[in-house]
Scaffold this motif. Structure first.
Motif, PDB file in Angstrom:
ATOM      1  N   ASN A 196       3.942  19.139  -5.814  1.00  0.00           N
ATOM      2  CA  ASN A 196       4.637  20.347  -6.246  1.00  0.00           C
ATOM      3  C   ASN A 196       5.908  20.528  -5.416  1.00  0.00           C
ATOM      4  O   ASN A 196       6.199  19.753  -4.497  1.00  0.00           O
ATOM      5  CB  ASN A 196       3.715  21.575  -6.171  1.00  0.00           C
ATOM      6  N   ILE A 197       6.660  21.582  -5.722  1.00  0.00           N
ATOM      7  CA  ILE A 197       7.962  21.781  -5.076  1.00  0.00           C
ATOM      8  C   ILE A 197       7.819  21.964  -3.566  1.00  0.00           C
ATOM      9  O   ILE A 197       8.595  21.399  -2.778  1.00  0.00           O
ATOM     10  CB  ILE A 197       8.677  23.004  -5.684  1.00  0.00           C
ATOM     11  N   GLY A 207       9.817  16.261 -11.384  1.00  0.00           N
ATOM     12  CA  GLY A 207       8.895  16.781 -12.384  1.00  0.00           C
ATOM     13  C   GLY A 207       8.779  15.897 -13.611  1.00  0.00           C
ATOM     14  O   GLY A 207       9.644  15.061 -13.896  1.00  0.00           O
ATOM     15  N   LEU A 208       7.695  16.109 -14.375  1.00  0.00           N
ATOM     16  CA  LEU A 208       7.441  15.288 -15.558  1.00  0.00           C
ATOM     17  C   LEU A 208       8.277  15.720 -16.753  1.00  0.00           C
ATOM     18  O   LEU A 208       8.485  14.928 -17.682  1.00  0.00           O
ATOM     19  CB  LEU A 208       5.947  15.356 -15.924  1.00  0.00           C
ATOM     20  N   LEU A 266       6.202  26.298  -3.272  1.00  0.00           N
ATOM     21  CA  LEU A 266       7.231  27.000  -2.502  1.00  0.00           C
ATOM     22  C   LEU A 266       7.288  28.490  -2.795  1.00  0.00           C
ATOM     23  O   LEU A 266       7.292  29.312  -1.875  1.00  0.00           O
ATOM     24  CB  LEU A 266       8.607  26.373  -2.757  1.00  0.00           C
ATOM     25  N   VAL A 267       7.347  28.875  -4.068  1.00  0.00           N
ATOM     26  CA  VAL A 267       7.617  30.280  -4.391  1.00  0.00           C
ATOM     27  C   VAL A 267       6.342  31.105  -4.536  1.00  0.00           C
ATOM     28  O   VAL A 267       6.401  32.259  -4.965  1.00  0.00           O
ATOM     29  CB  VAL A 267       8.459  30.404  -5.675  1.00  0.00           C
ATOM     30  N   VAL A 303      14.826  10.045  -1.981  1.00  0.00           N
ATOM     31  CA  VAL A 303      13.518  10.065  -1.325  1.00  0.00           C
ATOM     32  C   VAL A 303      12.405  10.145  -2.364  1.00  0.00           C
ATOM     33  O   VAL A 303      12.387  11.060  -3.200  1.00  0.00           O
ATOM     34  CB  VAL A 303      13.391  11.267  -0.365  1.00  0.00           C
ATOM     35  N   ASP A 304      11.468   9.204  -2.317  1.00  0.00           N
ATOM     36  CA  ASP A 304      10.300   9.248  -3.188  1.00  0.00           C
ATOM     37  C   ASP A 304       9.331  10.278  -2.613  1.00  0.00           C
ATOM     38  O   ASP A 304       8.764  10.098  -1.547  1.00  0.00           O
ATOM     39  CB  ASP A 304       9.635   7.876  -3.246  1.00  0.00           C
ATOM     40  N   THR A 305       9.139  11.388  -3.333  1.00  0.00           N
ATOM     41  CA  THR A 305       8.268  12.465  -2.845  1.00  0.00           C
ATOM     42  C   THR A 305       6.965  12.554  -3.632  1.00  0.00           C
ATOM     43  O   THR A 305       6.249  13.549  -3.537  1.00  0.00           O
ATOM     44  CB  THR A 305       9.003  13.817  -2.887  1.00  0.00           C
TER      45      THR A 305
END
Length: 267
Positions: free
Chosen positions: A106-107, A9-10, A208-209, A99-101
């Motif tokens: 988003n999550i 995240g930023l 995710l949520v 790991v570069d995601t």
């Protein structure tokens, strides 16, 4: 169990502290919050980590590639500084996958991108990597397994103070006071237990949520572990100061790996 940590995240609400350091690298004492969280999981025997990197992931890689054990462990220096003998080690038995995601994922999408690194594991843990707790993790995992849920998360009472009021039709207040502690407003604390079937519920673009968890609710397969013990997020510069003051006083309940720290019970 492997532990997936979302570190991409930023961290815009912490820019007052630094606009270059990613939130997981914000220090509490001599170590970043990410290290404290990993040390917490390692205490419970979970020492294989998958870091989902994004914003300034290069700094997180560099931190561990140049990790200095002496900053948080006792050691003996001899031979004019040529020899360093550690009394103990923090992460000698840890395994960390970087790991570069993506910068703006988003999550949910970050989780999809590390799926292959979970191998054939049926269960795994996950965390936002921006909050610490003295949560009895073994109890959360045990309840998750006993329920047969596909996912479970820890809920804590909101740290914010709220006042409730009632009024009549004339616009006059009839009662006003703090929200009852017996009926707190519970929030997601970011500590997850997940089964691999969660991947079948995450569609392209899903957080995710949000949609995936709504699908689990409809199936009655989303569990919750309510916890009233210590939990503190690292969302703002004010939170950073709170952590610094606690560390300075030696009041660090999340350090369950230290002698004398006590893990509290669930709600």
């Amino acid at each position: 169990m492997k532990v997936v940590l979302f570190c991409g995240g930023l961290g815009t609400r912490l820019r007052e502290h630094s606009d270059t350091i990613p939130k997981p690298l914000v220090n509490i004492g001599v170590r970043p919050i990410l290290w404290h969280l990993m040390r917490y999981y390692a205490h419970f025997g979970h020492k294989e980590f998958i870091l989902c990197l994004g914003y300034r992931g290069d700094l997180i890689r560099d931190y561990f590639l140049n990790y200095n054990e002496c900053l948080s462990n006792d050691f003996v220096l001899s031979e004019g500084g040529r020899r360093v003998e550690l009394m103990r080690s923090d992460l000698q038995d840890w395994k960390i996958t970087f790991v570069d995601t993506g910068l703006h994922a988003n999550i949910g999408q970050r989780l999809l991108r590390v799926r292959k690194y979970l191998g054939d594991d049926e269960e795994f843990l996950a965390n936002y990597a921006d909050g610490l707790s003295d949560l009895p993790l073994d109890r959360h995992i045990a309840e998750f397994r006993a329920r047969g849920a596909a996912a479970s998360f820890v809920a804590v009472p909101s740290p914010q103070s709220f006042h409730t009021l009632h009024g009549d039709e004339d616009g006059l207040v009839t009662s006003f006071g703090p929200m009852s502690e017996a009926s707190p407003f519970w929030i997601n604390a970011g500590f997850f237990c997940l089964r691999r079937e969660i991947f079948d519920l995450i569609e392209e673009g899903d957080e995710l949520v949000e949609a995936p968890f709504q699908r689990l609710i409809a199936q009655r397969r989303l569990g919750v572990f309510r916890y009233r013990g210590f939990w503190q997020a690292m969302d703002t510069f004010k939170d950073k100061i709170t952590y610094d003051r606690m560390e300075g006083r030696g009041e660090c309940p999340w350090m369950v790996w230290k002698d004398g720290q006590r893990v509290q019970g669930a709600a």
